[in-house]
Design an enzyme around this catalytic site. Structure first.
Site, mmCIF file in Angstrom:
data_model
loop_
_atom_site.group_PDB
_atom_site.id
_atom_site.type_symbol
_atom_site.label_atom_id
_atom_site.label_comp_id
_atom_site.label_asym_id
_atom_site.label_seq_id
_atom_site.Cartn_x
_atom_site.Cartn_y
_atom_site.Cartn_z
ATOM 1 N N HIS A 127 0.855 -1.189 0.000
ATOM 2 C CA HIS A 127 0.000 0.000 0.000
ATOM 3 C C HIS A 127 0.891 1.239 0.000
ATOM 4 O O HIS A 127 1.782 1.376 0.845
ATOM 5 C CB HIS A 127 -0.845 0.038 1.277
ATOM 6 C CG HIS A 127 -1.832 -1.061 1.370
ATOM 7 N ND1 HIS A 127 -3.126 -0.864 1.751
ATOM 8 C CD2 HIS A 127 -1.724 -2.388 1.131
ATOM 9 C CE1 HIS A 127 -3.782 -2.002 1.756
ATOM 10 N NE2 HIS A 127 -2.960 -2.946 1.378
ATOM 11 N N TYR A 158 -7.781 6.656 2.345
ATOM 12 C CA TYR A 158 -9.118 7.145 1.941
ATOM 13 C C TYR A 158 -9.998 7.316 3.175
ATOM 14 O O TYR A 158 -11.169 7.025 3.160
ATOM 15 C CB TYR A 158 -9.805 6.250 0.915
ATOM 16 C CG TYR A 158 -9.451 4.792 0.928
ATOM 17 C CD1 TYR A 158 -8.525 4.296 0.039
ATOM 18 C CD2 TYR A 158 -10.004 3.927 1.865
ATOM 19 C CE1 TYR A 158 -8.195 2.957 0.052
ATOM 20 C CE2 TYR A 158 -9.658 2.578 1.880
ATOM 21 C CZ TYR A 158 -8.751 2.103 0.967
ATOM 22 O OH TYR A 158 -8.418 0.781 0.984
ATOM 23 N N ASP A 206 -8.036 0.877 -4.810
ATOM 24 C CA ASP A 206 -9.138 0.263 -4.069
ATOM 25 C C ASP A 206 -10.269 1.284 -3.987
ATOM 26 O O ASP A 206 -10.163 2.280 -3.277
ATOM 27 C CB ASP A 206 -8.654 -0.105 -2.651
ATOM 28 C CG ASP A 206 -9.735 -0.824 -1.853
ATOM 29 O OD1 ASP A 206 -9.457 -1.212 -0.699
ATOM 30 O OD2 ASP A 206 -10.842 -1.007 -2.390
ATOM 31 N N HIS A 208 -13.082 0.670 -2.782
ATOM 32 C CA HIS A 208 -13.648 0.409 -1.447
ATOM 33 C C HIS A 208 -15.161 0.545 -1.409
ATOM 34 O O HIS A 208 -15.718 1.084 -0.455
ATOM 35 C CB HIS A 208 -13.019 1.385 -0.445
ATOM 36 C CG HIS A 208 -12.834 0.794 0.908
ATOM 37 N ND1 HIS A 208 -13.813 0.785 1.861
ATOM 38 C CD2 HIS A 208 -11.786 0.149 1.465
ATOM 39 C CE1 HIS A 208 -13.370 0.194 2.950
ATOM 40 N NE2 HIS A 208 -12.145 -0.197 2.751
ATOM 41 N N GLU A 232 -10.005 -2.539 -7.354
ATOM 42 C CA GLU A 232 -10.545 -3.324 -6.245
ATOM 43 C C GLU A 232 -11.856 -2.733 -5.739
ATOM 44 O O GLU A 232 -12.006 -1.525 -5.630
ATOM 45 C CB GLU A 232 -9.527 -3.344 -5.113
ATOM 46 C CG GLU A 232 -9.968 -4.075 -3.885
ATOM 47 C CD GLU A 232 -8.950 -3.994 -2.788
ATOM 48 O OE1 GLU A 232 -7.744 -3.911 -3.092
ATOM 49 O OE2 GLU A 232 -9.345 -3.991 -1.622
ATOM 50 N N GLU A 258 -13.426 -8.907 -0.284
ATOM 51 C CA GLU A 258 -13.033 -8.809 1.135
ATOM 52 C C GLU A 258 -14.245 -8.672 2.059
ATOM 53 O O GLU A 258 -14.145 -8.983 3.247
ATOM 54 C CB GLU A 258 -12.075 -7.656 1.343
ATOM 55 C CG GLU A 258 -12.678 -6.297 1.173
ATOM 56 C CD GLU A 258 -11.663 -5.180 1.337
ATOM 57 O OE1 GLU A 258 -10.595 -5.235 0.702
ATOM 58 O OE2 GLU A 258 -11.940 -4.267 2.122
ATOM 59 N N ARG A 279 -10.885 -12.016 -3.702
ATOM 60 C CA ARG A 279 -10.004 -11.585 -2.605
ATOM 61 C C ARG A 279 -10.714 -11.548 -1.260
ATOM 62 O O ARG A 279 -10.753 -10.549 -0.567
ATOM 63 C CB ARG A 279 -9.355 -10.266 -2.946
ATOM 64 C CG ARG A 279 -10.234 -9.143 -3.349
ATOM 65 C CD ARG A 279 -9.363 -7.941 -3.713
ATOM 66 N NE ARG A 279 -8.255 -7.775 -2.813
ATOM 67 C CZ ARG A 279 -8.297 -7.174 -1.617
ATOM 68 N NH1 ARG A 279 -9.446 -6.732 -1.183
ATOM 69 N NH2 ARG A 279 -7.210 -7.043 -0.895
ATOM 70 N N HIS A 308 -7.287 -11.044 0.837
ATOM 71 C CA HIS A 308 -7.247 -9.808 1.631
ATOM 72 C C HIS A 308 -6.134 -9.911 2.681
ATOM 73 O O HIS A 308 -6.002 -10.932 3.348
ATOM 74 C CB HIS A 308 -8.615 -9.658 2.322
ATOM 75 C CG HIS A 308 -8.867 -8.359 2.971
ATOM 76 N ND1 HIS A 308 -9.555 -8.244 4.144
ATOM 77 C CD2 HIS A 308 -8.549 -7.102 2.603
ATOM 78 C CE1 HIS A 308 -9.659 -6.971 4.486
ATOM 79 N NE2 HIS A 308 -9.073 -6.268 3.560
ATOM 80 N N ASP A 312 -6.021 -5.612 9.902
ATOM 81 C CA ASP A 312 -6.917 -6.356 10.800
ATOM 82 C C ASP A 312 -7.001 -7.820 10.386
ATOM 83 O O ASP A 312 -8.082 -8.358 10.136
ATOM 84 C CB ASP A 312 -8.296 -5.720 10.900
ATOM 85 C CG ASP A 312 -8.881 -5.315 9.554
ATOM 86 O OD1 ASP A 312 -8.124 -4.773 8.726
ATOM 87 O OD2 ASP A 312 -10.075 -5.524 9.330
HETATM 88 C C1 GCO Z 1 -7.933 -3.561 2.060
HETATM 89 C C2 GCO Z 1 -9.157 -3.202 2.806
HETATM 90 C C3 GCO Z 1 -8.927 -2.590 4.134
HETATM 91 C C4 GCO Z 1 -10.244 -2.529 4.879
HETATM 92 C C5 GCO Z 1 -10.045 -2.998 6.283
HETATM 93 C C6 GCO Z 1 -11.364 -2.966 7.055
HETATM 94 O O1 GCO Z 1 -8.020 -3.636 0.825
HETATM 95 O O2 GCO Z 1 -6.923 -3.848 2.721
HETATM 96 O O3 GCO Z 1 -9.995 -2.416 1.997
HETATM 97 O O4 GCO Z 1 -8.311 -1.374 4.018
HETATM 98 O O5 GCO Z 1 -10.785 -1.227 4.850
HETATM 99 O O6 GCO Z 1 -9.543 -4.303 6.251
HETATM 100 O O7 GCO Z 1 -11.142 -3.297 8.385
HETATM 101 MG MG MG Z 2 -9.907 -3.240 0.022
#
Ligand code: GCO
Ligand code: MG
Length: 400
Positions: A127, A158, A206, A208, A232, A258, A279, A308, A312
């Site tokens: 990233h 973001y 991403d 998102h 993504e 994800e 993913r 993913h 977290d």
């Molecule tokens: C990614 C994900 C994360 C999520 C996070 C949520 O592509 O790694 O979008 O940035 O926002 O895992 O808890």
């Molecule tokens: Mg993502």
């Protein structure tokens, strides 16, 4: 072969990098034979812990630890209603631990139990998120110089306002997001990266799930000339039917998954070739047992994996999916966010990033253990999840 049974199941919560992580330890009837799994749903960690301790542990103690598929199905249907992220994460923690135990018993790294290596390295994407275009380019340059050729860019995460990304702003503690500004800024940022690096790097972004469907289609089309490795989450799972519009309109590769927890979210997308990369967050679908099946279905449809790999998720899950990456013919790329300095102490044997790839500890099992004392220094928090309260400029609540 001597029967090995489940003797005890423990759940640990820890938050060394600020995100709540959930680790499951399964102890067996054999002294010193145990396994670790990841059950990390950062925003429902205490609920996951309770499900394992109150519902799954009484059901499993005394059962044959070798029966992974049987136990996975037992847990999946035990509550009658199923395929939700909280219970899937609870199942995942036990599932990964049982695979760890099986590989330890077999005396081999997990990838060998899954069919052996298909490649010599598991490439990752890093990233490169920062507040300004110059800072993003600087991060991308450093990632490239570290040997990484796959780079995902965004202004900040973001999530926070910054110099060049006026699409996020704060008003009295609340976050407001402007999809149209996101579209404009991200095309400009990716164009600058492509101009700087040419075809030396693979670029991703991403979205998102934040842009309205028809604008997501428009953005995918606008990004086509930049020849991304993938775009993504252009759509939320609920808006997946719009994917056909993207497929009919442009060749920008799509990665999605994800936020998935139900098979009917990924199966139609794979079977109808509506995505290029699957993913999932593998603990949110129930662990390694379903992930390896998704990889096989995807292989039959020309879809690659890109599991993913955010902050977290624990190094246990990163190791499990890296073992799967090694053993998957249709592996695409592994997301790797990286961890803080204390993680190596808490998770000895974690995969290591080097030269654009993740490298495993090649011992029997998934190779990662867990230092319970060190983890206890970083107790899980009970703060309400705030970042998912993302509003449009007029105050309408939006998908996070
Ligand atoms: C990614 C994900 C994360 C999520 C996070 C949520 O592509 O790694 O979008 O940035 O926002 O895992 O808890
Ligand atoms: Mg993502």
């Amino acid at each position: 072969m001597k029967k090995v049974t489940i003797r005890d199941i423990k759940v640990f919560l820890t938050a060394p990098d600020g995100q709540n992580l959930v680790v499951v330890r399964v102890d067996t009837s054999e002294p010193d034979l145990f396994g670790y799994g990841c059950a990390t749903f950062a925003y429902r960690a205490f609920a996951v812990k309770m499900i394992i301790e109150r519902y799954f542990k009484p059901l499993l103690v005394g059962r044959d630890a070798s029966r992974i598929e049987d136990i996975w199905k037992l847990l999946m249907v035990n509550g009658y209603w199923r395929n939700g992220p909280i219970e899937n994460n609870a199942i995942s923690g036990i599932d990964m631990a049982l695979w760890d135990i099986k590989a330890k018993l077999a005396g081999m790294p997990l990838y060998d139990l899954l069919g052996g290596k298909c490649r010599d390295r598991v490439n990752v994407y890093l990233h490169c998120n920062a507040g300004s275009k110059e800072q993003v380019i600087d991060l991308a340059t450093r990632a490239y110089e570290s040997g990484c050729k796959y780079i995902r860019v965004a202004y900040t995460a973001y999530d926070r306002p910054s110099a060049d990304s006026s699409y996020i702003c704060l008003k009295n503690e609340e976050k407001y997001y402007d999809p149209r500004l996101h579209m404009k800024h991200i095309v400009d940022l990716l164009s600058a990266l492509r101009e700087k690096f040419g075809d030396k790097i693979e670029l991703m972004t991403d979205t998102h799930e934040r842009i309205e469907p028809t604008n997501a289609v428009k953005l995918a089309k606008a990004l086509e000339p930049l020849d991304l490795y993938f775009m993504e989450d252009p759509l939320s799972p609920e808006m997946a039917p719009w994917l056909a519009r993207i497929r009919n309109l442009c060749t920008t590769p799509i990665a999605l998954g994800e936020v998935f927890s139900h098979p009917h979210e990924w199966l139609p997308l794979i079977e109808n070739n509506l995505i290029d990369f699957i993913r999932c967050h593998i603990s949110a679908i129930g662990g390694l047992t379903p992930a390896r099946k998704i990889a096989a279905i995807a292989e039959a449809h020309g879809v690659r994996t890109a599991w993913h790999g955010p902050l977290d998720t624990t190094p246990i899950a990163m190791a499990v999916q890296t073992h799967l990456d090694f053993a998957t013919p249709n592996f695409g790329i592994q997301e790797y966010y990286g961890y803080g300095p204390q993680m190596a102490e808490i998770f000895p044997g974690s995969p290591v990033y080097r030269d654009g790839a993740l490298w495993l500890n090649e011992v029997p099992g998934h190779g990662v253990s867990f230092n319970e004392e060190a983890a206890a220094r970083f107790p899980a928090h009970e703060k309400p999840t705030k970042w998912t309260e993302m509003r449009l400029p007029d105050g309408t609540l939006h998908t996070p």
